[in-house]
Design a protein around this motif. Structure first.
Motif, short mmCIF file in Angstrom:
data_model
loop_
_atom_site.label_atom_id
_atom_site.label_comp_id
_atom_site.label_asym_id
_atom_site.label_seq_id
_atom_site.Cartn_x
_atom_site.Cartn_y
_atom_site.Cartn_z
N VAL A 1 0.84 -1.20 0.00
CA VAL A 1 0.00 0.00 0.00
C VAL A 1 0.87 1.25 0.00
N PHE A 2 1.89 1.29 0.85
CA PHE A 2 2.76 2.47 0.92
C PHE A 2 3.53 2.67 -0.38
N GLU A 3 3.94 1.59 -0.98
CA GLU A 3 4.67 1.68 -2.25
C GLU A 3 3.82 2.38 -3.31
N HIS A 4 2.54 2.03 -3.37
CA HIS A 4 1.66 2.59 -4.40
C HIS A 4 1.07 3.93 -4.01
N ALA A 5 0.62 4.07 -2.76
CA ALA A 5 -0.05 5.31 -2.34
C ALA A 5 0.92 6.45 -2.09
N PHE A 6 2.13 6.13 -1.58
CA PHE A 6 3.05 7.19 -1.16
C PHE A 6 4.43 7.11 -1.80
N GLY A 7 4.68 6.05 -2.57
CA GLY A 7 6.00 5.91 -3.17
C GLY A 7 7.10 5.74 -2.14
N LYS A 8 6.77 5.14 -1.00
CA LYS A 8 7.73 4.96 0.10
C LYS A 8 7.81 3.49 0.51
N SER A 9 8.99 3.06 0.91
CA SER A 9 9.12 1.75 1.52
C SER A 9 8.76 1.85 2.99
N LEU A 10 8.53 0.71 3.63
CA LEU A 10 8.24 0.74 5.07
C LEU A 10 9.45 1.24 5.85
N GLU A 11 10.64 0.93 5.37
CA GLU A 11 11.85 1.38 6.05
C GLU A 11 11.93 2.91 6.02
N GLU A 12 11.64 3.52 4.87
CA GLU A 12 11.62 4.98 4.77
C GLU A 12 10.52 5.56 5.65
N THR A 13 9.38 4.91 5.66
CA THR A 13 8.24 5.38 6.46
C THR A 13 8.58 5.37 7.94
N GLU A 14 9.16 4.29 8.42
CA GLU A 14 9.50 4.19 9.84
C GLU A 14 10.63 5.14 10.20
N ALA A 15 11.54 5.39 9.27
CA ALA A 15 12.63 6.34 9.51
C ALA A 15 12.10 7.76 9.67
N ASN A 16 10.90 8.01 9.13
CA ASN A 16 10.26 9.32 9.25
C ASN A 16 9.29 9.39 10.43
N GLY A 17 9.38 8.42 11.34
CA GLY A 17 8.61 8.50 12.59
C GLY A 17 7.24 7.87 12.56
N VAL A 18 6.94 7.07 11.53
CA VAL A 18 5.63 6.41 11.44
C VAL A 18 5.82 4.92 11.77
N LYS A 19 5.23 4.47 12.87
CA LYS A 19 5.34 3.06 13.25
C LYS A 19 4.30 2.23 12.51
N ILE A 20 4.63 0.98 12.26
CA ILE A 20 3.71 0.06 11.60
C ILE A 20 3.27 -1.00 12.61
N PHE A 21 1.98 -1.02 12.89
CA PHE A 21 1.41 -2.04 13.78
C PHE A 21 0.50 -2.93 12.93
N ASP A 22 1.05 -4.04 12.46
CA ASP A 22 0.22 -4.96 11.68
C ASP A 22 -0.52 -5.88 12.65
N ILE A 23 -1.23 -6.88 12.10
CA ILE A 23 -2.06 -7.73 12.94
C ILE A 23 -1.26 -8.42 14.04
N THR A 24 0.01 -8.74 13.79
CA THR A 24 0.80 -9.46 14.79
C THR A 24 1.09 -8.60 16.02
N ALA A 25 0.94 -7.28 15.90
CA ALA A 25 1.18 -6.39 17.04
C ALA A 25 0.12 -6.55 18.11
N THR A 26 -1.03 -7.17 17.76
CA THR A 26 -2.11 -7.35 18.74
C THR A 26 -2.15 -8.79 19.26
N GLU A 27 -1.09 -9.57 19.02
CA GLU A 27 -1.11 -10.97 19.45
C GLU A 27 -0.81 -11.09 20.94
N GLU A 28 -1.63 -11.85 21.61
CA GLU A 28 -1.40 -12.19 23.01
C GLU A 28 -2.03 -13.54 23.28
N ASN A 29 -1.26 -14.41 23.92
CA ASN A 29 -1.72 -15.77 24.22
C ASN A 29 -2.16 -16.51 22.97
#
Length: 223
Positions: A124-152
């Motif tokens: 999505v970021f590649e197409h919508a913003f022309g950015k990689s996730l690495e570039e995005t996170e380097a600019n202060g935007v964290k990525i919380f995908d579904i695995t970030a909500t895993e517990e038990n």
């Protein structure tokens, strides 16, 4: 940075309109992946689906997780293969929204909170913003995908439990956190734990909703 206000953005239907990538296309890619890569029979699929419902492991990615465990298949590989089967070509490049998000990230904790995978967000970021996730996170935007909500062993998604988990693990105060989402049920979940919520729809785009959060007024953001 943890005493800053926090803004959490959903991905699908918020970073881009669902008309550009309908949910049914994502579901179709999931089905093709488990049929082609996992080789599950219809009987096996029904059994796993029933078990996940009975144990309250709800949602697409809890189902995917259960199928991968059943076949001893790597979950991240499944997500990558699924993303490769999705056509992201209709997601329009949105330079202005990217500028707004990265500007706001200088003054707020920013996170993309999705019930989908990291591989999907990368596309999505590649197409919508022309950015990689690495570039995005380097600019202060964290990525919380579904695995970030895993517990038990369960993905809690954007239920009250999942939202509270994200806040607790990242030092966010719910009262200082706002969720921007296109699903009223997710906004209600946010309210249940004391978060603010902004419903994104045709009348209220994410870019429009972020205007009050800009620290420096710039008319070019509003074009």
């Amino acid at each position: 940075m943890q005493n800053r206000q926090t803004l959490l953005f959903d991905c699908d239907g918020v970073l881009y309109p669902l008309s550009q990538l309908p949910t049914q296309d994502i579901v179709a890619a999931m089905k093709e992946t488990y049929r082609q890569d996992l080789g599950l029979s219809g009987e096996e699929q029904q059994k796993i689906s029933a078990e996940t419902r009975q144990t309250n492991r709800l949602g697409m990615f809890n189902y995917i997780k259960a199928m991968c465990e059943y076949k001893n298949y790597d979950f991240e590989q499944f997500c990558s293969q699924m993303a490769e089967r999705i056509d992201y070509g209709n997601i329009a490049y949105n330079r202005n929204l990217a500028r707004v998000i990265f500007h706001v990230a200088k003054h707020y904790n920013i996170g993309i909170l999705t019930n989908n995978s990291r591989a999907h967000v990368a596309k999505v970021f590649e197409h919508a913003f022309g950015k990689s996730l690495e570039e995005t996170e380097a600019n202060g935007v964290k990525i919380f995908d579904i695995t970030a909500t895993e517990e038990n062993g369960v993905f809690w998604r954007k239920q009250p439990e999942g939202l509270a988990l994200i806040c607790r693990r990242n030092g966010y105060q719910p009262a200082q956190t706002t969720l921007f989402d296109d699903a009223p049920a997710n906004i209600e979940s946010a309210h249940q734990i004391g978060m603010q919520g902004v419903l994104i729809n045709e009348q209220m785009s994410l870019q429009k909703a972020l205007m009050p959060f800009l620290k420096i007024r710039d008319k070019s953001f509003e074009r």
